[in-house]
Scaffold this motif. Sequence first.
Motif, PDB file in Angstrom:
ATOM      1  N   ALA A 112      42.149  38.527  51.208  1.00  0.00           N
ATOM      2  CA  ALA A 112      42.762  37.690  50.180  1.00  0.00           C
ATOM      3  C   ALA A 112      41.766  37.493  49.040  1.00  0.00           C
ATOM      4  O   ALA A 112      40.551  37.481  49.265  1.00  0.00           O
ATOM      5  N   THR A 113      42.276  37.345  47.832  1.00  0.00           N
ATOM      6  CA  THR A 113      41.397  37.196  46.667  1.00  0.00           C
ATOM      7  C   THR A 113      40.595  35.901  46.704  1.00  0.00           C
ATOM      8  O   THR A 113      39.555  35.815  46.063  1.00  0.00           O
ATOM      9  N   CYS A 114      41.050  34.913  47.458  1.00  0.00           N
ATOM     10  CA  CYS A 114      40.332  33.632  47.542  1.00  0.00           C
ATOM     11  C   CYS A 114      39.291  33.619  48.664  1.00  0.00           C
ATOM     12  O   CYS A 114      38.602  32.624  48.862  1.00  0.00           O
ATOM     13  N   CYS A 115      39.146  34.708  49.390  1.00  0.00           N
ATOM     14  CA  CYS A 115      38.274  34.778  50.571  1.00  0.00           C
ATOM     15  C   CYS A 115      36.959  35.464  50.215  1.00  0.00           C
ATOM     16  O   CYS A 115      36.935  36.679  49.997  1.00  0.00           O
ATOM     17  N   THR A 166      31.327  45.890  49.621  1.00  0.00           N
ATOM     18  CA  THR A 166      30.348  46.671  50.381  1.00  0.00           C
ATOM     19  C   THR A 166      30.935  48.023  50.764  1.00  0.00           C
ATOM     20  O   THR A 166      30.289  49.060  50.605  1.00  0.00           O
ATOM     21  N   ILE A 167      32.155  48.013  51.264  1.00  0.00           N
ATOM     22  CA  ILE A 167      32.810  49.259  51.662  1.00  0.00           C
ATOM     23  C   ILE A 167      33.087  50.143  50.449  1.00  0.00           C
ATOM     24  O   ILE A 167      32.938  51.362  50.515  1.00  0.00           O
ATOM     25  N   SER A 168      33.428  49.540  49.328  1.00  0.00           N
ATOM     26  CA  SER A 168      33.642  50.309  48.109  1.00  0.00           C
ATOM     27  C   SER A 168      32.384  51.073  47.712  1.00  0.00           C
ATOM     28  O   SER A 168      32.460  52.225  47.266  1.00  0.00           O
ATOM     29  N   ASN A 169      31.228  50.451  47.918  1.00  0.00           N
ATOM     30  CA  ASN A 169      29.948  51.084  47.564  1.00  0.00           C
ATOM     31  C   ASN A 169      29.625  52.296  48.439  1.00  0.00           C
ATOM     32  O   ASN A 169      28.887  53.182  48.008  1.00  0.00           O
ATOM     33  N   VAL A 170      30.152  52.331  49.666  1.00  0.00           N
ATOM     34  CA  VAL A 170      29.852  53.445  50.576  1.00  0.00           C
ATOM     35  C   VAL A 170      31.075  54.326  50.842  1.00  0.00           C
ATOM     36  O   VAL A 170      30.991  55.286  51.599  1.00  0.00           O
ATOM     37  N   TYR A 171      32.186  54.019  50.204  1.00  0.00           N
ATOM     38  CA  TYR A 171      33.444  54.706  50.483  1.00  0.00           C
ATOM     39  C   TYR A 171      33.359  56.220  50.283  1.00  0.00           C
ATOM     40  O   TYR A 171      33.768  56.992  51.156  1.00  0.00           O
ATOM     41  N   TYR A 191      50.090  34.127  43.916  1.00  0.00           N
ATOM     42  CA  TYR A 191      48.829  34.751  43.506  1.00  0.00           C
ATOM     43  C   TYR A 191      48.853  36.280  43.578  1.00  0.00           C
ATOM     44  O   TYR A 191      47.893  36.930  43.174  1.00  0.00           O
ATOM     45  N   ALA A 192      49.929  36.847  44.079  1.00  0.00           N
ATOM     46  CA  ALA A 192      50.006  38.293  44.279  1.00  0.00           C
ATOM     47  C   ALA A 192      49.876  39.079  42.976  1.00  0.00           C
ATOM     48  O   ALA A 192      49.352  40.193  42.983  1.00  0.00           O
ATOM     49  N   ASN A 193      50.320  38.524  41.858  1.00  0.00           N
ATOM     50  CA  ASN A 193      50.201  39.231  40.580  1.00  0.00           C
ATOM     51  C   ASN A 193      48.746  39.421  40.156  1.00  0.00           C
ATOM     52  O   ASN A 193      48.457  40.270  39.316  1.00  0.00           O
ATOM     53  N   GLY A 194      47.839  38.656  40.721  1.00  0.00           N
ATOM     54  CA  GLY A 194      46.428  38.783  40.378  1.00  0.00           C
ATOM     55  C   GLY A 194      45.693  39.840  41.183  1.00  0.00           C
ATOM     56  O   GLY A 194      44.536  40.151  40.889  1.00  0.00           O
ATOM     57  N   VAL A 195      46.346  40.410  42.194  1.00  0.00           N
ATOM     58  CA  VAL A 195      45.674  41.369  43.072  1.00  0.00           C
ATOM     59  C   VAL A 195      45.367  42.675  42.335  1.00  0.00           C
ATOM     60  O   VAL A 195      44.239  43.169  42.379  1.00  0.00           O
ATOM     61  N   ALA A 196      46.342  43.251  41.644  1.00  0.00           N
ATOM     62  CA  ALA A 196      46.128  44.534  40.949  1.00  0.00           C
ATOM     63  C   ALA A 196      45.004  44.441  39.914  1.00  0.00           C
ATOM     64  O   ALA A 196      44.113  45.300  39.903  1.00  0.00           O
ATOM     65  N   PRO A 197      44.979  43.415  39.054  1.00  0.00           N
ATOM     66  CA  PRO A 197      43.863  43.314  38.111  1.00  0.00           C
ATOM     67  C   PRO A 197      42.517  43.113  38.822  1.00  0.00           C
ATOM     68  O   PRO A 197      41.495  43.654  38.381  1.00  0.00           O
ATOM     69  N   PHE A 198      42.524  42.387  39.928  1.00  0.00           N
ATOM     70  CA  PHE A 198      41.304  42.164  40.701  1.00  0.00           C
ATOM     71  C   PHE A 198      40.768  43.495  41.236  1.00  0.00           C
ATOM     72  O   PHE A 198      39.584  43.786  41.143  1.00  0.00           O
ATOM     73  N   VAL A 199      41.650  44.296  41.800  1.00  0.00           N
ATOM     74  CA  VAL A 199      41.276  45.611  42.349  1.00  0.00           C
ATOM     75  C   VAL A 199      40.753  46.514  41.230  1.00  0.00           C
ATOM     76  O   VAL A 199      39.723  47.182  41.386  1.00  0.00           O
ATOM     77  N   LYS A 200      41.452  46.510  40.097  1.00  0.00           N
ATOM     78  CA  LYS A 200      41.038  47.344  38.963  1.00  0.00           C
ATOM     79  C   LYS A 200      39.662  46.912  38.441  1.00  0.00           C
ATOM     80  O   LYS A 200      38.802  47.754  38.168  1.00  0.00           O
ATOM     81  N   ASN A 201      39.436  45.620  38.304  1.00  0.00           N
ATOM     82  CA  ASN A 201      38.144  45.110  37.813  1.00  0.00           C
ATOM     83  C   ASN A 201      36.998  45.468  38.749  1.00  0.00           C
ATOM     84  O   ASN A 201      35.868  45.663  38.309  1.00  0.00           O
ATOM     85  N   ASN A 202      37.280  45.548  40.049  1.00  0.00           N
ATOM     86  CA  ASN A 202      36.252  45.875  41.034  1.00  0.00           C
ATOM     87  C   ASN A 202      36.119  47.381  41.258  1.00  0.00           C
ATOM     88  O   ASN A 202      35.260  47.812  42.018  1.00  0.00           O
ATOM     89  N   LYS A 203      37.009  48.164  40.628  1.00  0.00           N
ATOM     90  CA  LYS A 203      36.970  49.636  40.695  1.00  0.00           C
ATOM     91  C   LYS A 203      37.028  50.163  42.127  1.00  0.00           C
ATOM     92  O   LYS A 203      36.312  51.092  42.487  1.00  0.00           O
ATOM     93  N   TRP A 204      37.897  49.542  42.930  1.00  0.00           N
ATOM     94  CA  TRP A 204      38.070  50.010  44.301  1.00  0.00           C
ATOM     95  C   TRP A 204      38.897  51.284  44.281  1.00  0.00           C
ATOM     96  O   TRP A 204      39.974  51.334  43.694  1.00  0.00           O
TER      97      TRP A 204
END
Length: 175
Positions: free
Chosen positions: A68-71, A80-85, A106-119
């Motif tokens: 979850a984005t709040c976790c 961490t996993i993104s860095n070694v993916y 809060y689900a609408n915030g997930v896609a921008p969060f993922v994009k900002n973190n470049k997962w």
Amino acid sequence: MKKIISIGIVALFAISISAFSTTKIKNHKKSETSIKMPSVLIKTLNGESINSQNIISNEKPTLLIFWATCCAPCKKELSTISNVYKQWKNETGINIVAISVDIPRYANGVAPFVKNNKWDFDVYLDVERNLMHKMNATSTPHSFLISKTGEIVWEKQGFTSGDELDIIKKIKELI
């Protein structure tokens, strides 16, 4: 009175930190009644419905992580996993899937969060937490290693630095 309140706040903070940093690991043993990936409808980040069984690979293991984005521990684990993916994918072919269990508001915030973190791995939404409940995940982050035949072979609840070493070890044991 201020001292008592301060002590109470510190105690609550310590309890919450220890709850988030606890990691539970469970190995699933092969048996006649192995646990399989359940069939539940979840959503893509574009809002399209997809069957949960279609997000796992039939050719390689899948690491599925509820988050979850709040976790804070969730974000730490996925970063961490993104860095070694890329390295993990090259070494093992692992398919990594993150399932957000953010509530609908809060689900609408997930896609921008993922994009900002470049997962680079796949991310889906389980806003009603149907898949999470079917897999008996009670908190986030909760990770599952799923064989190419769809069997859940290992799971881990929580995340602390260094857990990624246990995860890759389990992935390599599976391939």
